[in-house]
Design a protein around this motif. Structure first.
Motif, PDB file in Angstrom:
ATOM      1  N   GLN A 194      41.309  51.384  33.956  1.00 37.49           N
ATOM      2  CA  GLN A 194      41.677  51.894  32.633  1.00 37.49           C
ATOM      3  C   GLN A 194      41.962  50.777  31.637  1.00 37.49           C
ATOM      4  N   SER A 195      41.473  49.565  31.902  1.00 37.98           N
ATOM      5  CA  SER A 195      41.786  48.447  31.018  1.00 37.98           C
ATOM      6  C   SER A 195      41.140  48.583  29.652  1.00 37.98           C
ATOM      7  N   GLY A 196      40.071  49.369  29.518  1.00 36.54           N
ATOM      8  CA  GLY A 196      39.440  49.563  28.224  1.00 36.54           C
ATOM      9  C   GLY A 196      40.377  50.138  27.185  1.00 36.54           C
ATOM     10  N   LEU A 197      41.418  50.855  27.638  1.00 38.54           N
ATOM     11  CA  LEU A 197      42.431  51.396  26.730  1.00 38.54           C
ATOM     12  C   LEU A 197      43.775  50.707  26.908  1.00 38.54           C
ATOM     13  N   TYR A 198      44.124  50.360  28.166  1.00 36.15           N
ATOM     14  CA  TYR A 198      45.477  49.895  28.469  1.00 36.15           C
ATOM     15  C   TYR A 198      45.593  48.393  28.738  1.00 36.15           C
ATOM     16  N   GLY A 199      44.490  47.671  28.834  1.00 34.49           N
ATOM     17  CA  GLY A 199      44.572  46.232  29.026  1.00 34.49           C
ATOM     18  C   GLY A 199      44.891  45.824  30.447  1.00 34.49           C
ATOM     19  N   SER A 200      45.628  44.708  30.595  1.00 33.48           N
ATOM     20  CA  SER A 200      45.908  44.126  31.902  1.00 33.48           C
ATOM     21  C   SER A 200      46.682  45.083  32.801  1.00 33.48           C
ATOM     22  N   ASP A 201      46.518  44.888  34.099  1.00 35.36           N
ATOM     23  CA  ASP A 201      47.234  45.584  35.185  1.00 35.36           C
ATOM     24  C   ASP A 201      46.594  46.910  35.573  1.00 35.36           C
ATOM     25  N   THR A 473      35.639  48.992  33.604  1.00 30.98           N
ATOM     26  CA  THR A 473      36.062  47.695  34.107  1.00 30.98           C
ATOM     27  C   THR A 473      37.568  47.555  33.945  1.00 30.98           C
ATOM     28  N   GLY A 474      38.154  46.689  34.748  1.00 33.42           N
ATOM     29  CA  GLY A 474      39.587  46.440  34.682  1.00 33.42           C
ATOM     30  C   GLY A 474      39.884  44.970  34.914  1.00 33.42           C
ATOM     31  N   PHE A 475      41.098  44.546  34.550  1.00 38.39           N
ATOM     32  CA  PHE A 475      41.496  43.173  34.851  1.00 38.39           C
ATOM     33  C   PHE A 475      43.006  43.094  35.006  1.00 38.39           C
ATOM     34  N   LYS A 476      43.436  42.052  35.702  1.00 40.93           N
ATOM     35  CA  LYS A 476      44.861  41.763  35.916  1.00 40.93           C
ATOM     36  C   LYS A 476      45.094  40.305  35.548  1.00 40.93           C
ATOM     37  N   ALA A 477      45.880  40.082  34.495  1.00 45.82           N
ATOM     38  CA  ALA A 477      46.195  38.717  34.086  1.00 45.82           C
ATOM     39  C   ALA A 477      47.065  38.046  35.141  1.00 45.82           C
ATOM     40  N   PRO A 478      46.879  36.756  35.397  1.00 43.55           N
ATOM     41  CA  PRO A 478      47.779  36.050  36.320  1.00 43.55           C
ATOM     42  C   PRO A 478      49.221  36.147  35.837  1.00 43.55           C
ATOM     43  N   SER A 479      50.148  36.207  36.775  1.00 45.40           N
ATOM     44  CA  SER A 479      51.562  36.273  36.409  1.00 45.40           C
ATOM     45  C   SER A 479      52.032  34.914  35.902  1.00 45.40           C
ATOM     46  N   LEU A 480      53.192  34.912  35.251  1.00 43.04           N
ATOM     47  CA  LEU A 480      53.756  33.653  34.768  1.00 43.04           C
ATOM     48  C   LEU A 480      54.038  32.688  35.916  1.00 43.04           C
ATOM     49  N   SER A 481      54.486  33.211  37.052  1.00 40.51           N
ATOM     50  CA  SER A 481      54.728  32.346  38.212  1.00 40.51           C
ATOM     51  C   SER A 481      53.429  31.715  38.690  1.00 40.51           C
ATOM     52  N   GLN A 482      52.367  32.509  38.774  1.00 39.04           N
ATOM     53  CA  GLN A 482      51.090  31.984  39.249  1.00 39.04           C
ATOM     54  C   GLN A 482      50.501  30.955  38.285  1.00 39.04           C
ATOM     55  N   LEU A 483      50.742  31.125  36.993  1.00 39.23           N
ATOM     56  CA  LEU A 483      50.187  30.208  35.998  1.00 39.23           C
ATOM     57  C   LEU A 483      51.014  28.942  35.813  1.00 39.23           C
ATOM     58  N   SER A 501      37.655  43.782  37.896  1.00 37.26           N
ATOM     59  CA  SER A 501      37.104  44.863  38.717  1.00 37.26           C
ATOM     60  C   SER A 501      36.064  45.644  37.937  1.00 37.26           C
ATOM     61  N   THR A 502      35.150  46.218  38.683  1.00 39.48           N
ATOM     62  CA  THR A 502      34.217  47.216  38.179  1.00 39.48           C
ATOM     63  C   THR A 502      34.358  48.436  39.079  1.00 39.48           C
ATOM     64  N   GLY A 503      34.551  49.595  38.476  1.00 37.07           N
ATOM     65  CA  GLY A 503      34.784  50.789  39.290  1.00 37.07           C
ATOM     66  C   GLY A 503      34.143  52.017  38.697  1.00 37.07           C
ATOM     67  N   TYR A 504      33.864  52.971  39.570  1.00 39.03           N
ATOM     68  CA  TYR A 504      33.307  54.235  39.112  1.00 39.03           C
ATOM     69  C   TYR A 504      33.754  55.351  40.041  1.00 39.03           C
ATOM     70  N   ASP A 505      33.678  56.570  39.554  1.00 40.36           N
ATOM     71  CA  ASP A 505      33.878  57.737  40.408  1.00 40.36           C
ATOM     72  C   ASP A 505      32.984  58.863  39.920  1.00 40.36           C
ATOM     73  N   VAL A 506      32.723  59.813  40.793  1.00 39.50           N
ATOM     74  CA  VAL A 506      31.892  60.970  40.476  1.00 39.50           C
ATOM     75  C   VAL A 506      32.394  62.144  41.310  1.00 39.50           C
ATOM     76  N   GLY A 507      32.499  63.314  40.699  1.00 33.80           N
ATOM     77  CA  GLY A 507      33.050  64.447  41.441  1.00 33.80           C
ATOM     78  C   GLY A 507      32.788  65.774  40.763  1.00 33.80           C
TER      79      GLY A 507
END
Length: 686
Positions: A194-201, A473-483, A501-507
C-alpha cells in the motif's frame, strides 16, 4: 529470481482447497466485511454505499454535514440482510462501499469488540486472516504482527490517521503490546502493498485504528472487569455532541498482576518462575468544532503510560532466565491537529494537518549496572484534497513532510522525508470499479523512491460474483539505527537502500440467498528485495536478502437464522528466503478460525471461537538454534446479558481447555482464564 519460486499449477489447488476447507468449517458472525463508521481523520465520505442488486438505486452525493456523521454501529448478527454493503476507508482514503473495493480488508467494529470482549488490539488481530500475532507471554509482552508472511516491520500502523511507528526501535517495528481497545470504534486491516498511498512501512499492508467520535446526547459509559491472573480492567468515557461541537474523552486502566510466562524446563534447577506484572493507563480525546459552514477544526490526543515486570535472560550461552525480574516502561504520546476546508457543497474537501508522536522507553535489567533508555519522535505536516470530478469518480492529491528523530545515551540521529501522491478512484461502469495511485518519496539518505498501485473490481451481473485483483509496489525505509547508529558494538550504514516489494493478489466473493451466505478466496504473492540484515561480522548492516511470500485467504459467512450466525477463515502462507529456500521464522503455514454467535433471547448474546495455528519455524530462546514449533488449538467462550438499556453483565473464558503452548518459543502463553464484569452506559440531556 530463481524459477523455483514462481507461481506453479499447485497455486490453483491451494485456492480451491482453501475454499473447500473454509466451507467445511462454517461461516462468520457477520458479513464478510462489516460496516465501518466513517470516523477516520482525515478521510471523507463522498458517495453513499451502493445497494445490493435487489435494491439497487443510483448513487447520490452526500451533503457536507451528512458526510461527517458516523454510521450506526453494525450488529454482529442481523435479523435480515443489510440492504447496503459495508463501508471501508483505508483502501482509498475515501469512505467507500466495500463492493466497489478490490483490496482485501477486514473490519472489526465496536460491536465486535464488545461482543468478543477484546481488551487489547493484539487480541483483536489474532483471528484476522493473513496475520500471525506473536506475543512474549501475556498482556504487555512485546508483540509483533506478520502480515501475509512479510516481516514484523512491514506493516504501517495508524491511530486516527496518525502514523504511530516508533523511530527508536532498532528495525522500526511497531510494538502492539500497549494498544488498548477501550475507546476504539473500528479497526481496519488492509492487506497487500500500500505504499502508493501510505509510503514507507506498507509492504505487508496497513492497520488503521479509529477511536470513537461523539454524537448525540451526552453519554457516560464505563466497563469494570476482573478475573484470572489478578486482572483488573476499567475504563470510563464521556462523549456527545451539541450544536457545532462533538467530543469524546476516555480513561482506561488494565492491570494483570501474575501471568506465568516462563516455561519450567527453561529454569535452572531450584529456580522459581516469577509471573509477569503489567499495568497500563491510557487517556484519549477526540474533539471537533465546526467554525462555520466551510471550516472545521479537529483534534486527537492519546497518551499511554505502561510498565511491565518480566523475566529476562542472562548473557551466558546457552542463556537462562534471570532469578530476578527486569522492567520495561513505556510512555507514548500521539496527537493530530487538523483543519478541514469544504467547498462546492462538499464536492471539494481539503485537509491540513500536523501529526506528532513521541515514544519514551526505559529498560532496567539485573544483569546491567545502569538502565537504558531511548526516545523516538515523529513530526509530520500533511495536506490532501479530495475532489469529486463526476458521480463515482474522485481524485485525491496530497503532500507530506516528515521528520524522525532518535535519542539515546549512545547516539542521536535524525532524518526527513518529503512525499507527494495522487490517486484516482473511478467507476468505469455500473459494475466496474478501479483505483490507481502513484507516490514519490524523497528521503534525506537514499533519495527518491516511486511506488504505485492499481486495483480493479468487477461485479458480474445475475450471479453477483465479485472478481477482484490488485498489483502494486511497497517499500520500507531503513530505520535510524540501521542508517546512523554509533555504539561500541555496531555502526550504521548510511548507504543502505530501502527494502522493496512487488505484490499482487486475485480473488472472488460469491453471495447466495440475498447475501445470507457469502464465501470467497484470494491468492496473494509478494517478492521482496534489498532486505536489510547484519553483515558477516555483525558490526553493521547491508542490503543482502530476498524473500518470497505467497498463499491464500478464504472465508465463509452465513446467517443461519435471524439469531444465529457463523464465520470461518482459513489462511495458507508460504514464506521463504528466496536465496536459500529456507522457511522464514514465525510464519505458520496454516491458520484457521471459526466463530459462532447466538442470540437465544434479545437480552442474551453467546459466542464461541476456535483458533488453530499450524506448525512454524522458530528459534530456541536459550541456544538460538532454529526449530519446528508445534501448532495449537484454542477455544474461547463469550457471553453478555443486558439487564436494561444502561447495564450489561458479561463473562468470558479464554483457552477453555487450558492448552499449554508457546508463541514465540520460550514464552508461555496464558492458560485457562475466567473473567467477568459489568458495562454501564447513561445518557444526558442535549
Amino acid at each position: 529470481m530463481s524459477s523455483a519460486f514462481r507461481p506453479s499449477p499447485t497455486h490453483g489447488r491451494f485456492l480451491l482447497s482453501s475454499c473447500i476447507l473454509a466451507l467445511s468449517l462454517g461461516a462468520g458472525a457477520a458479513q464478510a466485511q462489516q460496516i465501518a463508521s466513517p470516523n477516520l481523520l482525515p478521510p471523507v465520505e463522498i458517495v453513499t454505499p451502493r445497494p445490493n442488486a435487489a435494491t439497487a438505486q443510483p448513487a447520490q452525493t452526500r451533503t457536507r454535514r451528512a458526510a461527517r456523521r458516523p454510521a450506526p454501529p453494525a450488529e454482529t448478527v442481523t435479523a435480515a440482510p443489510n440492504p447496503f454493503p459495508p463501508v471501508v476507508i483505508s483502501p482509498t482514503g475515501i469512505a467507500t462501499s466495500v463492493d466497489r473495493v478490490a483490496s482485501s480488508v477486514s473490519v472489526v467494529t465496536q460491536k465486535d469488540i464488545e461482543t468478543q470482549q477484546y481488551r487489547a488490539v493484539p487480541d483483536v488481530l489474532a483471528t484476522i486472516p493473513g496475520l500471525n500475532v506473536v506475543q512474549t507471554g501475556g498482556p504487555g509482552g512485546q508483540t509483533s504482527v506478520f502480515m501475509r508472511g512479510t516481516n514484523s516491520n512491514h506493516t504501517k500502523v495508524l491511530i486516527d490517521g496518525i502514523d504511530v511507528g516508533d523511530p527508536s526501535t532498532p528495525n522500526g517495528a511497531f510494538d502492539y503490546a500497549n494498544l488498548l481497545t477501550a475507546n476504539v470504534q473500528q479497526i481496519e486491516v488492509l492487506r497487500g502493498p500500500q505504499s502508493g498511498l501510505y509510503g514507507s512501512d506498507a509492504i505487508g499492508g496497513v492497520i488503521s485504528v479509529i477511536t470513537r467520535k461523539g454524537e448525540g446526547p451526552a453519554r457516560v459509559s464505563g466497563t469494570f472487569e476482573a478475573g484470572s491472573f489478578n486482572t483488573f480492567n476499567q475504563n470510563i468515557g464521556l462523549s456527545g455532541s451539541k450544536d457545532n461541537v462533538n467530543y469524546a474523552f476516555s480513561v482506561a486502566h488494565l492491570h494483570a498482576g501474575d501471568v506465568p510466562v516462563t516455561p519450567q524446563q527453561s529454569l535452572p534447577p531450584g529456580q522459581r518462575a516469577i509471573g509477569n506484572n503489567y499495568d497500563n493507563k491510557t487517556i484519549s480525546s477526540k474533539v471537533g468544532v465546526d467554525l462555520n459552514e466551510n471550516l472545521t477544526i479537529n483534534s486527537v490526543l492519546r497518551y499511554t503510560d505502561a510498565l511491565l515486570y518480566f523475566t529476562g535472560d542472562d548473557f551466558n550461552f546457552p542463556s537462562a532466565p534471570n532469578p530476578t525480574q527486569s522492567s520495561h516502561a513505556v510512555q507514548q504520546f500521539a496527537t493530530r491537529e487538523e483543519a478541514v476546508w469544504t467547498a462546492l457543497d462538499g464536492r471539494i474537501r481539503s485537509y491540513f494537518g500536523v501529526n506528532y508522536s513521541n515514544n519514551n522507553r526505559f529498560d532496567r535489567s539485573p544483569t546491567s549496572a545502569t538502565p537504558s533508555s531511548s526516545t523516538g519522535d515523529r513530526l509530520k505536516f500533511d495536506w490532501h484534497t479530495v475532489a469529486e470530478i463526476t458521480r463515482g469518480n474522485n481524485i485525491v492529491v496530497g503532500a507530506e513532510q516528515q521528520t524522525d528523530r532518535l535519542s539515546s545515551a549512545e547516539f542521536v540521529a535524525q532524518t526527513g522525508n518529503k512525499a507527494g501522491f495522487v490517486e484516482l478512484q473511478s467507476q468505469l461502469a455500473d459494475r466496474i470499479f478501479v483505483v490507481a495511485n502513484v507516490r514519490e518519496d524523497s528521503h534525506d539518505q537514499f533519495g527518491n523512491h516511486t511506488t504505485w498501485r492499481v486495483a480493479p473490481a468487477v461485479i458480474v451481473p445475475v450471479t453477483e460474483t465479485k472478481l477482484k485483483a490488485s498489483y502494486g509496489t511497497g517499500f520500507k525505509a531503513p530505520s535510524l539505527s540501521q542508517l546512523l547508529e554509533k555504539t561500541l558494538f555496531s555502526t550504521g550504514n548510511p548507504n543502505l537502500k530501502p527494502e522493496e516489494s512487488t505484490g499482487y493478489d486475485v480473488g472472488f466473493e460469491q453471495p447466495f440467498f440475498n447475501d445470507q451466505v457469502r464465501f470467497g478466496a484470494t491468492y496473494f504473492r509478494n517478492d521482496i528485495t534489498n532486505l536489510i540484515n547484519s553483515n558477516t561480522s555483525f558490526t553493521s548492516y547491508v542490503n543482502v536478502d530476498l524473500a518470497t511470500t505467497e498463499g491464500t485467504e478464504s472465508f465463509v459467512t452465513a446467517r443461519i437464522t435471524e439469531r444465529f450466525g457463523i464465520r470461518a477463515d482459513y489462511t495458507y502462507t508460504r514464506a521463504v528466503n528466496a536465496l536459500t529456500g529456507a522457511t522464514l521464522l514465525r510464519r505458520p503455514k496454516e491458520k484457521w478460525s471459526a466463530t459462532a454467535t447466538w442470540l437465544p433471547i434479545d437480552a442474551l448474546t453467546l459466542s464461541a471461537t476456535v483458533l488453530h495455528l499450524g506448525t512454524w519455524r522458530d528459534i530456541d530462546r536459550s541456544t538460538f538454534v532454529n526449530l519446528d514449533a508445534p501448532g495449537f488449538t484454542l477455544v474461547n467462550l463469550r457471553g453478555d446479558y443486558a439487564l436494561n438499556d444502561q447495564v450489561k453483565l458479561f463473562a468470558r473464558v479464554d483457552n477453555l481447555f487450558d492448552v499449554r503452548y508457546q508463541n514465540p518459543t520460550g514464552f508461555l502463553a496464558p492458560g485457562l482464564g475466567v473473567f467477568g464484569g459489568v458495562r454501564l452506559a447513561s445518557y444526558g440531556v442535549q
